[in-house]
Design a protein around this motif. Structure first.
Motif, PDB file in Angstrom:
ATOM      1  N   ILE A   1     -19.685   8.047 -11.607  1.00  0.00           N
ATOM      2  CA  ILE A   1     -19.506   8.889 -12.609  1.00  0.00           C
ATOM      3  C   ILE A   1     -19.212   7.984 -13.883  1.00  0.00           C
ATOM      4  CG2 ILE A   1     -17.086   9.470 -12.720  1.00  0.00           C
ATOM      5  CD1 ILE A   1     -18.031  12.430 -12.992  1.00  0.00           C
ATOM      6  N   GLY A   2     -19.577   6.815 -14.014  1.00  0.00           N
ATOM      7  CA  GLY A   2     -19.043   5.880 -15.063  1.00  0.00           C
ATOM      8  C   GLY A   2     -19.853   6.288 -16.427  1.00  0.00           C
ATOM      9  N   LYS A   3     -21.205   6.475 -16.295  1.00  0.00           N
ATOM     10  CA  LYS A   3     -21.703   6.754 -17.726  1.00  0.00           C
ATOM     11  C   LYS A   3     -21.413   8.135 -18.274  1.00  0.00           C
ATOM     12  CE  LYS A   3     -26.478   4.673 -17.161  1.00  0.00           C
ATOM     13  NZ  LYS A   3     -27.844   5.140 -16.751  1.00  0.00           N
ATOM     14  N   ILE A   4     -21.238   9.144 -17.315  1.00  0.00           N
ATOM     15  CA  ILE A   4     -20.601  10.353 -17.846  1.00  0.00           C
ATOM     16  C   ILE A   4     -19.182  10.160 -18.365  1.00  0.00           C
ATOM     17  CG2 ILE A   4     -19.998  12.744 -17.394  1.00  0.00           C
ATOM     18  CD1 ILE A   4     -22.529  12.577 -15.363  1.00  0.00           C
ATOM     19  N   SER A   5     -18.369   9.402 -17.713  1.00  0.00           N
ATOM     20  CA  SER A   5     -17.167   9.094 -18.130  1.00  0.00           C
ATOM     21  C   SER A   5     -17.136   8.477 -19.674  1.00  0.00           C
ATOM     22  CB  SER A   5     -16.169   8.004 -17.376  1.00  0.00           C
ATOM     23  OG  SER A   5     -16.154   8.540 -16.365  1.00  0.00           O
ATOM     24  N   ASP A   6     -18.003   7.612 -19.858  1.00  0.00           N
ATOM     25  CA  ASP A   6     -18.154   6.830 -21.169  1.00  0.00           C
ATOM     26  C   ASP A   6     -18.536   8.097 -22.247  1.00  0.00           C
ATOM     27  OD1 ASP A   6     -17.598   4.329 -20.336  1.00  0.00           O
ATOM     28  OD2 ASP A   6     -19.743   3.706 -20.005  1.00  0.00           O
ATOM     29  N   MET A   7     -19.614   8.765 -21.733  1.00  0.00           N
ATOM     30  CA  MET A   7     -20.121   9.851 -22.828  1.00  0.00           C
ATOM     31  C   MET A   7     -18.971  10.799 -23.482  1.00  0.00           C
ATOM     32  SD  MET A   7     -23.555  11.303 -21.150  1.00  0.00           S
ATOM     33  CE  MET A   7     -24.986  10.448 -20.742  1.00  0.00           C
ATOM     34  N   TRP A   8     -18.025  11.067 -22.334  1.00  0.00           N
ATOM     35  CA  TRP A   8     -16.903  11.869 -22.934  1.00  0.00           C
ATOM     36  C   TRP A   8     -15.930  11.063 -23.645  1.00  0.00           C
ATOM     37  CZ3 TRP A   8     -16.568  16.989 -22.822  1.00  0.00           C
ATOM     38  CH2 TRP A   8     -17.450  17.694 -22.037  1.00  0.00           C
TER      39      TRP A   8
ATOM     40  N   GLY B   1     -21.015  17.269 -14.497  1.00  0.00           N
ATOM     41  CA  GLY B   1     -21.003  16.506 -15.830  1.00  0.00           C
ATOM     42  C   GLY B   1     -19.890  17.071 -16.893  1.00  0.00           C
ATOM     43  N   TYR B   2     -19.305  18.124 -16.564  1.00  0.00           N
ATOM     44  CA  TYR B   2     -18.446  18.908 -17.338  1.00  0.00           C
ATOM     45  C   TYR B   2     -17.067  18.992 -16.818  1.00  0.00           C
ATOM     46  CZ  TYR B   2     -22.358  20.270 -20.435  1.00  0.00           C
ATOM     47  OH  TYR B   2     -23.224  20.288 -21.511  1.00  0.00           O
ATOM     48  N   PRO B   3     -16.085  18.923 -17.687  1.00  0.00           N
ATOM     49  CA  PRO B   3     -14.615  18.991 -17.119  1.00  0.00           C
ATOM     50  C   PRO B   3     -14.645  20.428 -15.963  1.00  0.00           C
ATOM     51  CG  PRO B   3     -14.311  18.956 -19.513  1.00  0.00           C
ATOM     52  CD  PRO B   3     -16.074  19.041 -19.124  1.00  0.00           C
ATOM     53  N   ALA B   4     -13.926  19.939 -15.010  1.00  0.00           N
ATOM     54  CA  ALA B   4     -13.962  20.710 -13.617  1.00  0.00           C
ATOM     55  C   ALA B   4     -13.281  22.113 -14.058  1.00  0.00           C
ATOM     56  CB  ALA B   4     -13.144  20.193 -12.634  1.00  0.00           C
ATOM     57  N   ASP B   5     -13.990  23.194 -13.486  1.00  0.00           N
ATOM     58  CA  ASP B   5     -13.631  24.766 -13.832  1.00  0.00           C
ATOM     59  C   ASP B   5     -12.716  24.994 -12.735  1.00  0.00           C
ATOM     60  OD1 ASP B   5     -13.317  27.141 -14.507  1.00  0.00           O
ATOM     61  OD2 ASP B   5     -15.398  27.928 -13.742  1.00  0.00           O
ATOM     62  N   THR B   6     -11.374  25.154 -12.982  1.00  0.00           N
ATOM     63  CA  THR B   6     -10.450  25.196 -11.749  1.00  0.00           C
ATOM     64  C   THR B   6      -9.226  26.275 -12.242  1.00  0.00           C
ATOM     65  OG1 THR B   6      -8.666  23.929 -10.524  1.00  0.00           O
ATOM     66  CG2 THR B   6      -9.279  23.146 -12.831  1.00  0.00           C
ATOM     67  N   ASP B   7      -8.527  26.658 -11.394  1.00  0.00           N
ATOM     68  CA  ASP B   7      -7.826  27.769 -11.343  1.00  0.00           C
ATOM     69  C   ASP B   7      -6.179  27.059 -11.700  1.00  0.00           C
ATOM     70  OD1 ASP B   7      -7.616  27.236  -8.920  1.00  0.00           O
ATOM     71  OD2 ASP B   7      -7.423  29.508  -8.403  1.00  0.00           O
ATOM     72  N   LEU B   8      -6.290  25.655 -11.465  1.00  0.00           N
ATOM     73  CA  LEU B   8      -5.170  24.689 -11.436  1.00  0.00           C
ATOM     74  C   LEU B   8      -4.843  24.013 -12.721  1.00  0.00           C
ATOM     75  CD1 LEU B   8      -5.164  23.414  -7.944  1.00  0.00           C
ATOM     76  CD2 LEU B   8      -3.643  25.174  -8.430  1.00  0.00           C
TER      77      LEU B   8
ATOM     78  N   THR C   1     -23.495  -3.482  -3.720  1.00  0.00           N
ATOM     79  CA  THR C   1     -24.795  -3.321  -4.253  1.00  0.00           C
ATOM     80  C   THR C   1     -24.725  -1.635  -4.655  1.00  0.00           C
ATOM     81  OG1 THR C   1     -25.487  -4.858  -2.630  1.00  0.00           O
ATOM     82  CG2 THR C   1     -27.132  -3.566  -3.943  1.00  0.00           C
ATOM     83  N   LEU C   2     -25.062  -1.606  -6.101  1.00  0.00           N
ATOM     84  CA  LEU C   2     -25.726  -0.251  -6.271  1.00  0.00           C
ATOM     85  C   LEU C   2     -27.088  -0.138  -6.126  1.00  0.00           C
ATOM     86  CD1 LEU C   2     -23.712   0.280  -9.779  1.00  0.00           C
ATOM     87  CD2 LEU C   2     -23.414   1.531  -7.642  1.00  0.00           C
ATOM     88  N   LYS C   3     -27.498   0.607  -5.292  1.00  0.00           N
ATOM     89  CA  LYS C   3     -28.783   0.755  -4.682  1.00  0.00           C
ATOM     90  C   LYS C   3     -29.626   1.402  -5.909  1.00  0.00           C
ATOM     91  CE  LYS C   3     -28.257   2.565  -0.892  1.00  0.00           C
ATOM     92  NZ  LYS C   3     -28.346   3.172   0.534  1.00  0.00           N
ATOM     93  N   ASN C   4     -28.973   2.180  -6.771  1.00  0.00           N
ATOM     94  CA  ASN C   4     -29.594   2.980  -8.098  1.00  0.00           C
ATOM     95  C   ASN C   4     -28.993   1.974  -9.114  1.00  0.00           C
ATOM     96  OD1 ASN C   4     -29.968   4.240 -10.257  1.00  0.00           O
ATOM     97  ND2 ASN C   4     -29.264   6.247  -9.677  1.00  0.00           N
ATOM     98  N   SER C   5     -29.631   1.125  -9.828  1.00  0.00           N
ATOM     99  CA  SER C   5     -29.395   0.240 -10.964  1.00  0.00           C
ATOM    100  C   SER C   5     -28.824   0.901 -11.991  1.00  0.00           C
ATOM    101  CB  SER C   5     -30.505  -0.780 -11.247  1.00  0.00           C
ATOM    102  OG  SER C   5     -31.515  -0.159 -11.687  1.00  0.00           O
ATOM    103  N   LYS C   6     -29.213   2.187 -12.202  1.00  0.00           N
ATOM    104  CA  LYS C   6     -28.627   2.925 -13.473  1.00  0.00           C
ATOM    105  C   LYS C   6     -27.527   3.579 -13.385  1.00  0.00           C
ATOM    106  CE  LYS C   6     -33.183   4.432 -14.835  1.00  0.00           C
ATOM    107  NZ  LYS C   6     -34.350   5.678 -15.202  1.00  0.00           N
ATOM    108  N   ALA C   7     -26.752   3.223 -12.060  1.00  0.00           N
ATOM    109  CA  ALA C   7     -25.366   3.922 -11.718  1.00  0.00           C
ATOM    110  C   ALA C   7     -24.326   3.180 -12.234  1.00  0.00           C
ATOM    111  CB  ALA C   7     -25.112   3.951 -10.128  1.00  0.00           C
ATOM    112  N   ASN C   8     -23.219   3.539 -12.373  1.00  0.00           N
ATOM    113  CA  ASN C   8     -22.262   2.921 -13.137  1.00  0.00           C
ATOM    114  C   ASN C   8     -20.861   3.661 -12.606  1.00  0.00           C
ATOM    115  OD1 ASN C   8     -20.587   1.761 -15.527  1.00  0.00           O
ATOM    116  ND2 ASN C   8     -22.665   1.828 -16.283  1.00  0.00           N
TER     117      ASN C   8
END
Length: 311
Positions: free
Chosen positions: A87-94, A234-241, A129-136
Motif C-alpha cells: 500500500i506504499g503508494k497510497i500511504s505516500d499520497m495521504w 484506499g481511504y481511511p478504514a470505515d470502522t466502529d472502533l 521481487t515485486l512482480k508488479n514493478s509499480k507496487a510499493n
C-alpha cells in the motif's frame, strides 16, 4: 527516551548499575536506528527502498527484512487482504507524517489501488521481487513490533531481566515489577492526546500493542481522516472502533502489531470472532484483546482483565 520510528520511544531497564544501563540503552537505540535504516521506505539504500525502486527485479536483502516481509504476507492471508504492505503508494499520497497532509484526488487513489496486492511479492531465499514493478512496500504496520521483539532479545542477551520497552504503542514488558507483582501497563483514552488512560492491564513477560484511529489524523472540510488505510478502498478504514489493544506473551509483538491493525479495520464483531479463532489456533501465544468503540465503551476478552479507570 529518543525520537525514532516516527514516534517517541522509551526503554527503561532495572536492577543494573547506572554505567552498564546507559551503555546497554545506547546500544539498544543504535539497534533501533539500524533496523529503521533497513525497513524505511524513504531512506535511500534501505532494503525496502531498494525493493521499491528495483523495477520488478529481484533484490538481495537482510534476514531481518525477509522475516518481516514473510510475516506481513502471512498477516495479509490471515486478514483476507485487509493487511497489505504493498500500500506504499497510497500511504505516500495521504502523507500523514508530513506537515500538511490532505485528501488525495479520488482518481489518483483508484489508479494506485490497481497496484496494491501483497500476492505479487515473491521471496526466494534472501531475494525479494515485486512482480508488479509499480507496487510499493510499506512496513509501517508491522516493523515496530518486529523491532520490539528484537530489542527484548537484545536486552535479555545483555543480562537484563527487568525492563519496559515502549516503541510508540508497542510495549514489551520483561520480567515483572517486583517479585509476584506484575507491571501495570496503561491503555490510552482515545483522543486524549496521551494525557488520559481509560484503563490498565497487569503484565509480566508480555507484550501489548495498541492501534488507534486517533494516533495520526487531520481534518479537511469538517471531516476527520485517520491514518489506518483500507487497502480495498484506499481511504481511511470505515470502522466502529477507535482503538484495539492486543496482549500476548513476550516475543509476539510483531504478530500483535499487525493483528491490532487488522482488528481495527475489521470492526468489533468480526475482530472478536478472529481473536477467538486465533486463541484456539495459537494457545501458547495467550492472545487477549480489548476493543474501544466510538462511544468510548470497552469490550474485552475473558483473560484481558483491563481495570477501567473511572473519569
Amino acid at each position: 527516551t529518543d525520537f525514532c520510528l516516527n514516534t517517541t520511544c522509551d526503554i527503561t531497564v532495572y536492577n543494573i548499575s547506572k554505567g552498564d544501563g546507559e551503555k546497554i540503552l545506547e546500544e539498544a537505540f543504535n539497534k533501533i536506528r539500524e533496523y529503521e535504516s533497513i525497513f524505511s521506505r524513504t531512506v535511500e539504500g534501505s532494503d525496502v527502498y531498494n525493493i521499491n525502486h528495483a523495477g520488478g527485479k529481484p533484490v538481495e536483502v537482510s534476514d531481518d527484512t525477509v522475516s518481516v516481509i514473510e510475516d506481513a504476507v502471512y498477516m495479509g492471508k490471515l486478514s483476507g487482504g485487509k493487511f497489505d504492505i504493498t500500500i506504499g503508494k497510497i500511504s505516500d499520497m495521504w502523507n500523514f507524517t508530513g506537515e500538511e497532509p490532505k485528501v488525495p484526488e479520488d482518481a489518483d487513489i483508484k489508479e494506485a489501488l490497481k497496484d496494491v496486492d501483497y500476492t505479487n511479492i515473491e521471496i526466494d531465499g534472501n531475494r525479494v521481487t515485486l512482480k508488479n514493478s509499480k507496487a510499493n512496500i510499506d512496513l509501517g504496520g508491522i516493523a515496530k513490533g518486529y523491532i520490539a521483539d528484537r530489542i527484548s532479545e537484545f536486552l535479555e542477551d545483555k543480562g537484563v531481566d527487568k525492563a519496559i520497552i515502549n516503541l510508540g504503542g508497542n510495549v514489551a514488558a520483561l520480567g515483572e515489577k517486583d517479585e509476584d507483582t506484575p507491571w501495570n501497563i496503561g491503555i490510552e483514552r482515545p483522543y486524549s492526546d496521551r494525557t488520559q488512560l481509560i484503563g490498565s492491564v497487569k503484565a509480566s513477560d508480555a507484550t501489548l500493542v495498541t492501534s488507534g484511529i486517533y494516533e495520526r489524523k487531520f481534518e479537511q472540510n469538517g471531516i476527520v481522516y485517520h491514518h489506518i488505510i483500507d487497502p480495498k478502498t484506499g481511504y481511511p478504514a470505515d470502522t466502529d472502533l477507535e482503538s484495539v489493544t492486543i496482549k500476548a506473551v513476550k516475543g509476539n509483538s510483531e504478530f500483535c502489531d499487525g493483528l491490532s491493525t487488522v482488528c481495527l479495520m475489521m470492526g468489533r464483531d468480526n475482530a472478536i470472532a478472529l481473536i477467538k479463532e486465533l486463541q484456539e489456533k495459537y494457545p501458547d501465544m495467550k492472545l487477549e484483546a480489548a476493543f474501544i468503540d466510538k462511544n468510548d465503551d470497552m469490550v474485552q476478552t475473558d483473560g484481558m482483565n483491563v481495570e477501567i479507570i473511572k473519569e
